[in-house]
Design a protein around this motif. Structure first.
Motif, PDB file in Angstrom:
ATOM      1  N   GLU A 217       0.818  -1.209   0.000  1.00  0.00           N
ATOM      2  CA  GLU A 217       0.000   0.000   0.000  1.00  0.00           C
ATOM      3  C   GLU A 217       0.855   1.265   0.000  1.00  0.00           C
ATOM      4  OE1 GLU A 217      -3.564   2.036   2.682  1.00  0.00           O
ATOM      5  OE2 GLU A 217      -2.874   0.008   3.140  1.00  0.00           O
ATOM      6  N   SER A 258     -12.217   2.715  -4.988  1.00  0.00           N
ATOM      7  CA  SER A 258     -11.913   2.144  -3.674  1.00  0.00           C
ATOM      8  C   SER A 258     -10.403   2.178  -3.436  1.00  0.00           C
ATOM      9  CB  SER A 258     -12.498   0.731  -3.583  1.00  0.00           C
ATOM     10  OG  SER A 258     -12.427   0.233  -2.265  1.00  0.00           O
ATOM     11  N   ASN A 259      -9.762   1.031  -3.190  1.00  0.00           N
ATOM     12  CA  ASN A 259      -8.309   1.046  -3.035  1.00  0.00           C
ATOM     13  C   ASN A 259      -7.625   1.530  -4.306  1.00  0.00           C
ATOM     14  OD1 ASN A 259      -8.311   0.195  -0.409  1.00  0.00           O
ATOM     15  ND2 ASN A 259      -7.700  -1.908  -0.834  1.00  0.00           N
ATOM     16  N   GLY A 262      -7.622   5.223  -4.142  1.00  0.00           N
ATOM     17  CA  GLY A 262      -6.529   5.695  -3.307  1.00  0.00           C
ATOM     18  C   GLY A 262      -5.195   5.601  -4.015  1.00  0.00           C
ATOM     19  N   GLU A 283     -14.727   6.819  -4.574  1.00  0.00           N
ATOM     20  CA  GLU A 283     -14.735   6.296  -3.199  1.00  0.00           C
ATOM     21  C   GLU A 283     -13.334   5.847  -2.754  1.00  0.00           C
ATOM     22  OE1 GLU A 283     -17.896   3.490  -3.707  1.00  0.00           O
ATOM     23  OE2 GLU A 283     -16.556   1.860  -4.305  1.00  0.00           O
ATOM     24  N   ASN A 285      -9.858   4.995  -0.924  1.00  0.00           N
ATOM     25  CA  ASN A 285      -9.228   4.753   0.368  1.00  0.00           C
ATOM     26  C   ASN A 285      -7.984   5.633   0.404  1.00  0.00           C
ATOM     27  OD1 ASN A 285      -7.943   3.800   2.676  1.00  0.00           O
ATOM     28  ND2 ASN A 285      -7.228   1.914   1.686  1.00  0.00           N
ATOM     29  N   HIS A 287      -5.542   8.437   2.548  1.00  0.00           N
ATOM     30  CA  HIS A 287      -5.112   8.842   3.887  1.00  0.00           C
ATOM     31  C   HIS A 287      -4.203  10.057   3.765  1.00  0.00           C
ATOM     32  CE1 HIS A 287      -3.420   8.886   7.855  1.00  0.00           C
ATOM     33  NE2 HIS A 287      -2.254   8.398   7.474  1.00  0.00           N
ATOM     34  N   LEU A 295      -7.506   3.960   7.380  1.00  0.00           N
ATOM     35  CA  LEU A 295      -8.366   2.795   7.227  1.00  0.00           C
ATOM     36  C   LEU A 295      -8.242   1.841   8.416  1.00  0.00           C
ATOM     37  CD1 LEU A 295     -10.163   0.944   5.320  1.00  0.00           C
ATOM     38  CD2 LEU A 295      -8.000  -0.095   4.619  1.00  0.00           C
ATOM     39  N   HIS A 497     -17.687  10.195  -4.245  1.00  0.00           N
ATOM     40  CA  HIS A 497     -17.871   9.282  -3.129  1.00  0.00           C
ATOM     41  C   HIS A 497     -19.358   9.192  -2.805  1.00  0.00           C
ATOM     42  CE1 HIS A 497     -15.039   7.599   0.138  1.00  0.00           C
ATOM     43  NE2 HIS A 497     -16.178   6.922   0.205  1.00  0.00           N
ATOM     44  N   LEU A 504     -15.784   2.840   3.599  1.00  0.00           N
ATOM     45  CA  LEU A 504     -14.820   3.941   3.630  1.00  0.00           C
ATOM     46  C   LEU A 504     -15.616   5.237   3.815  1.00  0.00           C
ATOM     47  CD1 LEU A 504     -12.638   2.931   0.529  1.00  0.00           C
ATOM     48  CD2 LEU A 504     -12.183   2.396   2.924  1.00  0.00           C
ATOM     49  N   SER A 509     -12.195   9.873   4.836  1.00  0.00           N
ATOM     50  CA  SER A 509     -11.351   9.661   3.653  1.00  0.00           C
ATOM     51  C   SER A 509     -11.449  10.819   2.671  1.00  0.00           C
ATOM     52  CB  SER A 509     -11.740   8.329   2.981  1.00  0.00           C
ATOM     53  OG  SER A 509     -13.145   8.263   2.755  1.00  0.00           O
ATOM     54  N   HIS A 534     -20.916   1.967  -0.989  1.00  0.00           N
ATOM     55  CA  HIS A 534     -19.612   1.495  -1.480  1.00  0.00           C
ATOM     56  C   HIS A 534     -19.713   0.401  -2.534  1.00  0.00           C
ATOM     57  CE1 HIS A 534     -15.234   1.471  -1.061  1.00  0.00           C
ATOM     58  NE2 HIS A 534     -15.305   0.171  -1.296  1.00  0.00           N
TER      59      HIS A 534
END
Length: 596
Positions: A217, A258-259, A262, A283, A285, A287, A295, A497, A504, A509, A534
């Motif tokens: 990640e 999602s991921n 991110g 949406e 993820n 940070h 998360l 989102h 999430l 987020s 989501h």
């Protein structure tokens, strides 16, 4: 190397590192096969799993077809009421070629899989490369319903990365993993997607995301950039007379969900030299250091507290928050009793305890809307599954020493750890989600013999965030490495989102990320879409579709606006009104429901 052979001496070299990849696999997809649906079409994608002629030894093309089908079903609502292909989206036949390899981030132990889909109708007058990263922990086709469905019919090439995740599961029982073509191979027989250090045959199943030792990640942005560079190199290979393909003459659009969302935002923060022409994140993820919540923080909190909170009468009408007789799922009131026994809750009734748990989460930033849709994640025990896998990744653990006593193994007789069924194992690459349990693999350990057996493991995982010992410090350092950096001021960037996202939550987020960008003088467009959550794929579940709208059509709309800006001279909007979506209701989805 292929890129260098095809390039002219005048090629401008990017300051970013070129992609480092090994064996290249090139395949043709035409006739009863294609890039977007592997020949299944919309009806086939929505139908039963694509069969294997020999389930013990499925062919590479059969595995690919099922992997594409699984990826579509995991993201898009293909149900009869969902409107896909009728109200929005589509699955046309797109013939072309695929280029696939294992790429490596410098210093990483394990590779990430990269793939370029090049349609025969690639528009050389509007050089377009869409780059994307898989959602969740999915495999290489994990974002095909977003990036592929939008980009391929438009004549764009689409580059994918699994960003160091995927279903290249390694089974210590027979010392086998997944080769480049998706088929199983023993250690030493072929280059594998994931090959952990040797261990006992009883060590269970190793998962690339959790057990690579790389904290993938933290490098998701670099994975995205490498996938784009791989795409450019393959375009050079496909069209040597027109090479080089560079960010200066080929517009690179990054999009993810999602991921994957991110990941493209991480990549945007690494781009200070106009590598990307635009970024769209759904949406995500994402940070940001000092903003929002990571998360792992809210996932481990949810694993402990949400089962009790969702027992509150406030959530009685929520899908999956009640059993068939309208009472909370049996384990949830037990969680209330456990927290009361620890002195974390008071009250002598489940109703009082559940309301206290709800108020606790509310004070921590959870909204009622997020908690409502989180009922599905809680009912499916996803919080614990996510936390166990991510803790192992952050602490760089192997399959045999995961934190808090967890481990993955094939599910044997009586639900106990055993040996994988050979047919199930052969299909893992096509069917797996990237983080078990599922597909014959269980999450074991982290439990005790009590009325609330999963609490001990959930609290152990939570302590890795709230504690201050060496392991907690190491986990925090790994989470810090995932923080997004500030993108360049001129980058067109759109974040979308669902307002009802319970996995999430926007408050943790997207909203803090967008606020941070605006504080730093950036002008992102932000759509907090009403009545979206989501999992579009969950809209086929009873009670879900009536309450929500899918998020994918809004992602397509944002990409359309970006295309108009890049290729048709339309001004990039300084702002765009959020669509006035409304719940779908019991009838089939209609265009007006989306508010687009």
């Amino acid at each position: 190397m292929l890129s260098a052979c095809a390039s002219h001496g005048t090629r401008k070299v990017s300051a970013m590192h070129e992609v480092d990849y090994g064996q290249l696999r090139v395949t043709e997809h035409r006739g009863h096969d294609d890039l977007l649906s592997a020949g299944l079409g919309l009806a086939g994608l929505a139908g039963p799993p694509s069969p294997f002629a020999n389930p013990l030894h499925p062919a590479a093309e059969e595995l690919r077809r099922r992997a594409i089908q699984t990826s579509w079903k995991g993201i898009a609502d293909l149900g009869p009421l969902g409107g896909y292909g009728r109200v929005y989206g589509g699955v046309p036949d797109v013939p072309g070629r695929e280029y696939q390899a294992f790429a490596r981030i410098p210093g990483a132990r394990s590779p990430h899989r990269v793939l370029l889909q090049l349609p025969d109708g690639f528009d050389r007058s509007k050089r377009c490369l869409v780059v994307t990263a898989s959602s969740g922990s999915r495999g290489i086709y994990g974002a095909i319903s977003l990036a592929g469905a939008w980009g391929l019919p438009r004549g764009c090439a689409v580059a994918y990365t699994d960003k160091g995740t995927g279903a290249g599961y390694f089974d210590y029982a027979d010392d086998s993993g997944v080769a480049l073509d998706g088929r199983r191979a023993k250690r030493g027989e072929a280059e594998l997607e994931f090959q952990p250090p040797p261990a006992s045959p009883t060590a269970g199943v190793a998962i690339k995301h959790a057990h690579s030792g790389d904290n993938p990640e933290g490098d998701w942005g670099r994975h995205v950039i490498q996938a784009a560079q791989f795409g450019l190199a393959m375009l050079d290979r496909a069209f040597p007379v027109e090479a080089p393909f560079t960010p200066e003459n080929t517009k690179i659009i990054a999009v993810g969900i999602s991921n994957g969302g991110g990941a493209v935002l991480q990549a945007a923060g690494l781009d200070q030299e106009h590598f990307f022409a635009g970024v769209v994140a759904l949406e995500p993820n994402v940070h940001v250091k000092g903003h929002g919540r990571a998360l792992y923080d809210y996932v481990t909190e949810a694993a402990v507290w949400l089962p009790c909170a969702l027992s509150a009468e406030h959530f009685a009408p929520v899908p999956l928050a009640r059993g068939p007789r309208g009472v909370p799922l049996p384990a949830w009131p037990i969680r209330c009793a456990s927290l009361r026994a620890q002195g974390k809750l008071g009250g002598n009734t489940v109703a009082a305890q559940a309301e206290q748990a709800r108020q606790y989460l509310y004070a921590r930033g959870w909204t009622d809307e997020a908690m409502q849709t989180a009922a599905s994640t809680t009912a499916f025990d996803l919080w614990r599954a996510i936390a166990a896998g991510y803790a192992s990744a952050y602490l760089r653990r192997g399959a045999a020493n995961m934190p808090c006593g967890f481990h993955y193994a094939a599910i044997g007789a009586g639900g106990l750890p055993g040996v994988a069924d050979p047919m199930t194992r052969a299909a893992w690459w096509a069917d797996g989600s990237g983080i078990p349990p599922g597909n014959g693999i269980g999450l074991f350990g982290g439990m005790n013999v009590s009325t609330d057996p999963t609490l001990v493991g959930s609290e152990c995982l939570r302590a890795l965030w709230t504690g201050d010992d060496h392991e907690a410090q190491m986990l925090h350092a790994s989470v810090a490495a995932t923080a997004a950096r500030l993108p360049r001021k001129t980058l067109p960037l759109w974040v979308l989102h669902g307002a009802g996202d319970g996995l999430l939550p926007t408050a943790f987020s997207s909203e803090p990320y967008v606020a941070w960008l605006r504080d730093e003088g950036r002008r992102p467009i932000y759509w907090k879409v009403p009545h979206a959550q989501h999992f579009d794929a969950f809209l086929a579940l009873p009670g879900f579709g009536e309450r929500y709208v899918p998020l994918l059509p809004y992602g397509y709309a944002a990409l359309d606006r970006l295309w108009a800006h890049l290729y048709e001279g339309s001004a990039w909007p300084l702002d765009a009104p959020v669509p006035a979506a409304r719940p779908r209701g019991p009838a089939p989805l209609e265009r007006g429901t989306l508010g687009l």
